[in-house]
Design a protein around this motif. Structure first.
Motif, PDB file in Angstrom:
ATOM      1  N   ALA A   1     -62.431  13.438 -26.577  1.00 19.81           N
ATOM      2  CA  ALA A   1     -62.240  12.688 -25.466  1.00 19.81           C
ATOM      3  C   ALA A   1     -61.614  13.436 -24.129  1.00 19.81           C
ATOM      4  O   ALA A   1     -59.632  13.104 -24.883  1.00 19.81           O
ATOM      5  CB  ALA A   1     -62.594  11.615 -25.425  1.00 19.81           C
ATOM      6  N   LEU A   2     -61.328  12.914 -23.417  1.00 16.69           N
ATOM      7  CA  LEU A   2     -59.911  13.815 -21.985  1.00 16.69           C
ATOM      8  C   LEU A   2     -60.657  13.101 -20.743  1.00 16.69           C
ATOM      9  O   LEU A   2     -62.325  12.835 -20.268  1.00 16.69           O
ATOM     10  CB  LEU A   2     -59.807  15.169 -22.721  1.00 16.69           C
ATOM     11  N   SER A   3     -59.472  13.132 -19.738  1.00 17.97           N
ATOM     12  CA  SER A   3     -59.620  13.631 -18.487  1.00 17.97           C
ATOM     13  C   SER A   3     -59.293  13.994 -17.496  1.00 17.97           C
ATOM     14  O   SER A   3     -57.839  13.921 -18.515  1.00 17.97           O
ATOM     15  CB  SER A   3     -60.000  12.187 -18.183  1.00 17.97           C
ATOM     16  N   PHE A   4     -59.582  14.553 -16.407  1.00 14.70           N
ATOM     17  CA  PHE A   4     -59.131  15.118 -15.312  1.00 14.70           C
ATOM     18  C   PHE A   4     -58.928  14.795 -13.476  1.00 14.70           C
ATOM     19  O   PHE A   4     -60.461  13.783 -14.073  1.00 14.70           O
ATOM     20  CB  PHE A   4     -58.669  16.778 -15.696  1.00 14.70           C
ATOM     21  N   GLU A   5     -57.754  14.956 -13.123  1.00 17.04           N
ATOM     22  CA  GLU A   5     -58.242  14.077 -11.858  1.00 17.04           C
ATOM     23  C   GLU A   5     -59.358  15.278 -11.285  1.00 17.04           C
ATOM     24  O   GLU A   5     -59.192  16.338 -11.283  1.00 17.04           O
ATOM     25  CB  GLU A   5     -57.617  14.326 -10.451  1.00 17.04           C
ATOM     26  N   TYR A   6     -60.060  14.834 -10.119  1.00 13.37           N
ATOM     27  CA  TYR A   6     -61.038  15.434  -9.683  1.00 13.37           C
ATOM     28  C   TYR A   6     -60.756  15.840  -7.803  1.00 13.37           C
ATOM     29  O   TYR A   6     -61.094  14.629  -7.526  1.00 13.37           O
ATOM     30  CB  TYR A   6     -62.874  15.425  -9.582  1.00 13.37           C
TER      31      TYR A   6
ATOM     32  N   TYR B   1     -64.624  12.595 -16.517  1.00  8.33           N
ATOM     33  CA  TYR B   1     -64.431  12.077 -18.609  1.00  8.33           C
ATOM     34  C   TYR B   1     -65.037  13.798 -19.384  1.00  8.33           C
ATOM     35  O   TYR B   1     -66.275  13.712 -18.756  1.00  8.33           O
ATOM     36  CB  TYR B   1     -64.773  10.531 -18.532  1.00  8.33           C
ATOM     37  N   ALA B   2     -64.568  13.463 -20.262  1.00  7.05           N
ATOM     38  CA  ALA B   2     -65.300  14.106 -21.420  1.00  7.05           C
ATOM     39  C   ALA B   2     -65.226  13.537 -23.170  1.00  7.05           C
ATOM     40  O   ALA B   2     -64.421  13.609 -23.295  1.00  7.05           O
ATOM     41  CB  ALA B   2     -64.978  16.225 -21.191  1.00  7.05           C
ATOM     42  N   ARG B   3     -65.822  14.073 -23.603  1.00 11.42           N
ATOM     43  CA  ARG B   3     -66.111  13.491 -24.414  1.00 11.42           C
ATOM     44  C   ARG B   3     -66.857  13.972 -25.403  1.00 11.42           C
ATOM     45  O   ARG B   3     -67.646  14.609 -25.183  1.00 11.42           O
ATOM     46  CB  ARG B   3     -66.664  12.369 -24.692  1.00 11.42           C
ATOM     47  N   LEU B   4     -66.768  15.008 -26.588  1.00  7.85           N
ATOM     48  CA  LEU B   4     -67.448  15.572 -27.387  1.00  7.85           C
ATOM     49  C   LEU B   4     -68.700  14.717 -28.137  1.00  7.85           C
ATOM     50  O   LEU B   4     -68.742  13.527 -28.001  1.00  7.85           O
ATOM     51  CB  LEU B   4     -66.712  15.982 -28.953  1.00  7.85           C
ATOM     52  N   ARG B   5     -69.816  15.566 -27.973  1.00  8.27           N
ATOM     53  CA  ARG B   5     -71.590  14.738 -28.296  1.00  8.27           C
ATOM     54  C   ARG B   5     -71.516  13.847 -29.224  1.00  8.27           C
ATOM     55  O   ARG B   5     -71.206  14.040 -30.291  1.00  8.27           O
ATOM     56  CB  ARG B   5     -72.502  15.812 -27.890  1.00  8.27           C
ATOM     57  N   GLN B   6     -71.925  12.907 -29.216  1.00 10.09           N
ATOM     58  CA  GLN B   6     -72.585  11.818 -30.067  1.00 10.09           C
ATOM     59  C   GLN B   6     -73.805  11.479 -30.328  1.00 10.09           C
ATOM     60  O   GLN B   6     -74.454  12.192 -28.946  1.00 10.09           O
ATOM     61  CB  GLN B   6     -71.668  10.819 -29.662  1.00 10.09           C
TER      62      GLN B   6
END
Length: 261
Positions: A175-180, A245-250
């Motif tokens: 999982a990760l995040s970056f600023e928009y 926010y992005a996370r691998l599909r669950q």
């Protein structure tokens, strides 16, 4: 000197002086990090996320290039064996690079001249001045993973340098995040494309958005990329920043019927 002290004090108030925000952050990041997990804080600034992640029991690798912020990080976390402070920046390749610094507003110090040029045209940045620079060491995310292990979560907050950071990553992280930032919308779309292609080598990423440091999601469910882009287009006219926010599909991931909250 006075403007430097004020800029740093303002950051400490924003990231350490709001208990309700800290409680919301604990709820949000508990989804990604727990005891023994590794969190990469790329652009750790004065350690707001570091503090939260340590409360969750995670080990933290805090990367920060600004000398004043590094002094704060060492003061707050220098004796914490669960925190590794890395002085420098993260980019596409190891080496050295120049960081443009804003004394009065250190949160917008950047290694991207193109980003600085794009946001300067926006009225919200009209008073920002990048008035000094410093040469910093640069590592890659792959370097950090080789040294510290793969992170369960990676926060990237580097003021327009996100694409360069991701260019130094050859494997998807959980999982990760970056600023928009709306004034740099096109650059953010390019970063999203990089993230999505990276996730395609694994289970694929799902996305959400948290506006303006609220530590709350804008959507009730995790979204596919086209739905996230539509959501960001709704927030874009407001001109306020946030975090993707992005996370691998669950298993059980569902997109709301209208793609939003």
């Amino acid at each position: 000197m006075l403007s430097r002290a004020w800029g740093l004090a303002r950051s400490l108030i924003i990231y350490h002086g709001q208990p309700s925000k800290h409680r919301r952050a604990l709820r949000l990041y508990r989804e990604f990090l727990g005891p023994g997990d590794i969190g990469f804080d790329i652009g750790a600034h004065v350690g707001g996320r570091v503090r939260t992640w340590r409360r969750l029991g995670a080990r933290v690798v805090a990367v920060e290039p600004q000398p004043d912020c590094l002094r704060v990080l060492r003061l707050l976390f220098g004796r914490d064996r669960g925190v590794t402070i890395v002085p420098g920046a993260v980019g596409a390749r190891a080496g050295r690079a120049s960081l443009a610094m804003s004394t009065a507003t250190p949160t917008v110090s950047s290694m991207s001249p193109d980003w600085i040029k794009s946001v300067t045209a926006d009225h919200s940045f009209s008073r920002v001045r990048w008035d000094r620079s410093v040469e910093v060491e640069v590592a890659t995310l792959d370097d950090l993973i080789a040294t510290h292990g793969a992170p369960a979560f990676c926060k990237i907050d580097v003021e327009g340098f996100e694409a360069d950071v991701l260019a130094g990553l050859s494997q998807p992280v959980r999982a990760l995040s970056f600023e928009y930032l709306p004034p740099a919308h096109d650059a953010a779309m390019a970063v999203l494309d990089m993230v999505d292609r990276l996730g395609a080598t694994a289970a694929g990423y799902r996305y959400n958005y948290s506006p303006v440091e609220t530590m709350r999601y804008a959507s009730d469910g995790w979204l596919d990329l086209p739905d996230l882009v539509r959501l960001l287009e709704r927030y874009r006219p407001l001109g306020r920043s946030g975090d993707v926010y992005a996370r691998l599909r669950q298993p059980g991931d569902e997109t709301p019927a209208d793609g939003t909250a």
